[in-house]
Design an enzyme around this catalytic site. Sequence first.
Site, PDB file in Angstrom:
ATOM      1  N   LYS A 169       0.842  -1.200   0.000  1.00  0.00           N
ATOM      2  CA  LYS A 169       0.000   0.000   0.000  1.00  0.00           C
ATOM      3  C   LYS A 169       0.881   1.255   0.000  1.00  0.00           C
ATOM      4  O   LYS A 169       1.990   1.221   0.534  1.00  0.00           O
ATOM      5  CB  LYS A 169      -0.866   0.029   1.260  1.00  0.00           C
ATOM      6  CG  LYS A 169      -2.033  -0.922   1.245  1.00  0.00           C
ATOM      7  CD  LYS A 169      -2.891  -0.727   2.477  1.00  0.00           C
ATOM      8  CE  LYS A 169      -4.060  -1.699   2.494  1.00  0.00           C
ATOM      9  NZ  LYS A 169      -5.018  -1.505   1.402  1.00  0.00           N
ATOM     10  N   ARG A 177     -10.656 -11.145   1.953  1.00  0.00           N
ATOM     11  CA  ARG A 177     -11.547 -12.176   1.389  1.00  0.00           C
ATOM     12  C   ARG A 177     -10.930 -13.567   1.505  1.00  0.00           C
ATOM     13  O   ARG A 177     -11.631 -14.561   1.583  1.00  0.00           O
ATOM     14  CB  ARG A 177     -11.893 -11.816  -0.065  1.00  0.00           C
ATOM     15  CG  ARG A 177     -10.723 -11.801  -1.003  1.00  0.00           C
ATOM     16  CD  ARG A 177     -11.004 -11.048  -2.286  1.00  0.00           C
ATOM     17  NE  ARG A 177     -11.025  -9.603  -2.083  1.00  0.00           N
ATOM     18  CZ  ARG A 177     -11.299  -8.722  -3.050  1.00  0.00           C
ATOM     19  NH1 ARG A 177     -11.585  -9.135  -4.277  1.00  0.00           N
ATOM     20  NH2 ARG A 177     -11.302  -7.437  -2.797  1.00  0.00           N
TER      21      ARG A 177
HETATM   22  N1  BES Z   1      -8.095  -3.455   4.171  1.00  0.00           N
HETATM   23  C1  BES Z   1      -8.321  -3.091   2.831  1.00  0.00           C
HETATM   24  C2  BES Z   1      -9.614  -2.316   2.624  1.00  0.00           C
HETATM   25  C3  BES Z   1      -9.694  -0.968   3.309  1.00  0.00           C
HETATM   26  C4  BES Z   1      -9.430   0.183   2.605  1.00  0.00           C
HETATM   27  C5  BES Z   1     -10.092  -0.866   4.625  1.00  0.00           C
HETATM   28  C6  BES Z   1      -9.525   1.394   3.232  1.00  0.00           C
HETATM   29  C7  BES Z   1     -10.176   0.357   5.266  1.00  0.00           C
HETATM   30  C8  BES Z   1      -9.903   1.501   4.561  1.00  0.00           C
HETATM   31  C9  BES Z   1      -8.365  -4.315   1.950  1.00  0.00           C
HETATM   32  O1  BES Z   1      -7.639  -5.417   2.383  1.00  0.00           O
HETATM   33  C10 BES Z   1      -7.813  -3.926   0.623  1.00  0.00           C
HETATM   34  O2  BES Z   1      -6.685  -3.553   0.584  1.00  0.00           O
HETATM   35  N2  BES Z   1      -8.626  -3.994  -0.404  1.00  0.00           N
HETATM   36  C11 BES Z   1      -8.215  -3.605  -1.697  1.00  0.00           C
HETATM   37  C12 BES Z   1      -8.657  -4.663  -2.681  1.00  0.00           C
HETATM   38  C13 BES Z   1      -8.073  -4.506  -4.048  1.00  0.00           C
HETATM   39  C14 BES Z   1      -6.609  -4.877  -4.024  1.00  0.00           C
HETATM   40  C15 BES Z   1      -8.824  -5.405  -4.988  1.00  0.00           C
HETATM   41  C16 BES Z   1      -8.895  -2.282  -2.025  1.00  0.00           C
HETATM   42  O3  BES Z   1     -10.060  -2.103  -1.665  1.00  0.00           O
HETATM   43  O4  BES Z   1      -8.243  -1.433  -2.592  1.00  0.00           O
HETATM   44 ZN    ZN Z   2      -5.582  -5.366   1.791  1.00  0.00          ZN
END
Ligand code: BES
Ligand code: ZN
Length: 509
Positions: A283, A357
């Site tokens: 990230k 997921r």
């Molecule tokens: N933990 C994140 C989602 C999230 C984003 C929670 C912002 C709280 C605040 C999750 O694991 C994630 O990173 N999801 C990605 C998925 C993508 C790689 C398909 C996302 O939503 O960007």
């Molecule tokens: Zn994630």
Amino acid sequence: MRIAVTTQPLEKVRTGALVILLDEEGRAALPEHPALRGHVTAFARAVKSGKSRAEWFCTLEPSAGVATEHLLLDAAALTSNWMPGRERLKCAAARAVELCRKHSIARVAFALPTEGAEEFACAVLEGAALGDFSDTRFKSEAPKPERLRAEFVLPSPDNATKKALEGQLARKLAICEATNFARELVNAPSNVLTPEALAREARRIAPKRKKAKGAAPPVTILDEKQIRRQGYGLIDAVGRGSAHPPRLIVVRHRPPGKVARKAPHVVLLGKGICFDTGGLCVKPANSMHTMNGDMGGAGAVLGAMKAIVELKLPIRVTAIVPAATNAIDGEAYLPGNIVTSKSGKTVYVENTDAEGRLILADGIARAAEEKAEVLIDAATLTGAAQIALGPQYAALFTEDAELERVFREASARTGDDLWPLPFVREYESALAHPLADMNNIPSNGAPGGAIHAANFLKAFVPNGVRWAHLDMSAAARAKAKTRYINVGATGWGVRLLVEAVEALARDAS
Ligand code: BES
Ligand code: ZN
Ligand code: ZN
């Protein structure tokens, strides 16, 4: 917070501040005593004519013949009239307590109206208990605030009403304290709240009963070796890149005494990512630091479980939390890895940041083994849900009309906001992969991320299990104060899940 109910006349209540809240029409629980009555009517008139702000604090002269030192009047119920009355009352109560705290007053008494006293008192208690939450655990010098003591003043000296109110308030307080417990979990940094520490917290809230012969124990916690050996390949994959190994947490509530005969066995499944770096699909730094809150689903589920156990709800409930830290070391899973899940399905990991997921899919397999009849999962799953609904709402996914009704009603009652989003059949093919049973993200980069994540989970839910999915990535943490919830972890979902579970128990009896 400590609470008590009294039937003393208002002028006799000895307290730091007596709080009288005006209702929608500008009426208050009008006191008999002329000094108090005078203040209230003057204030109500001033607010109605726009000559006063919504709150008013004054110190009473001893000669007024009133036992309280201060009087606090609040007409917040008159303002922001788009909000349901219950929510307005919670805001007013939170503001009253905040004002008292500013004056170093920790003892308050709330005057209750003659009609609807119970509903009124419950909303006030909720606003006070949630609004007064402050997390000073990590401040070296902050003094611990004195415990708030709230009294509720019933206008009639009827003992049965008093008893009933005490019961309702005790229930409400248990739920609010469980919500604040969840907020502490979600606020805790990942160097403190590791998967192992989360498992310890789960043990603390679990029912304190001996394992009955042939019955499952109140808590089961699998360590990293057991997770691997028992085939939870997805939890293992996500958790293996961290020095803090994963855990699979199971807490079981089996109510003593009678269970509504037709009440289903409810499994609450919460995403417990103690920190989400994104893994090798790392990230960006500007937002990564908030990812200690990626166990918001686990917080909601364990918070709800704490209240469910304390309230001895007459329904079987099991909480399942797969807990892991999605980090990066030589053992970490890599983009393009193919992993076998507990259910046997294989998953191509195109993106290591879509880890929630994955652990939930193995959690669903565990729920099936625990013989879930109703399965509710809560997860900070996608940034896309946040984009769809903004910073306050969670997305509700379910194809079960009854569960949709239960959750929408519970949301309206509690103030844990949510709105439905659809599963879209046509999108399911986006998760196909030529080498594995499924891809963990749509390989064509299709938008609608919250729906793809929900579709992914759906593929793991066995037929016949009634299921609802809550994507709460936005709601878990507030960047700005919303209503009576201060900045930081919100405890979103605790009140909602308890209310929903209670409704499921009620509907079955
Ligand atoms: N933990 C994140 C989602 C999230 C984003 C929670 C912002 C709280 C605040 C999750 O694991 C994630 O990173 N999801 C990605 C998925 C993508 C790689 C398909 C996302 O939503 O960007
Ligand atoms: Zn994630
Ligand atoms: Zn995540």
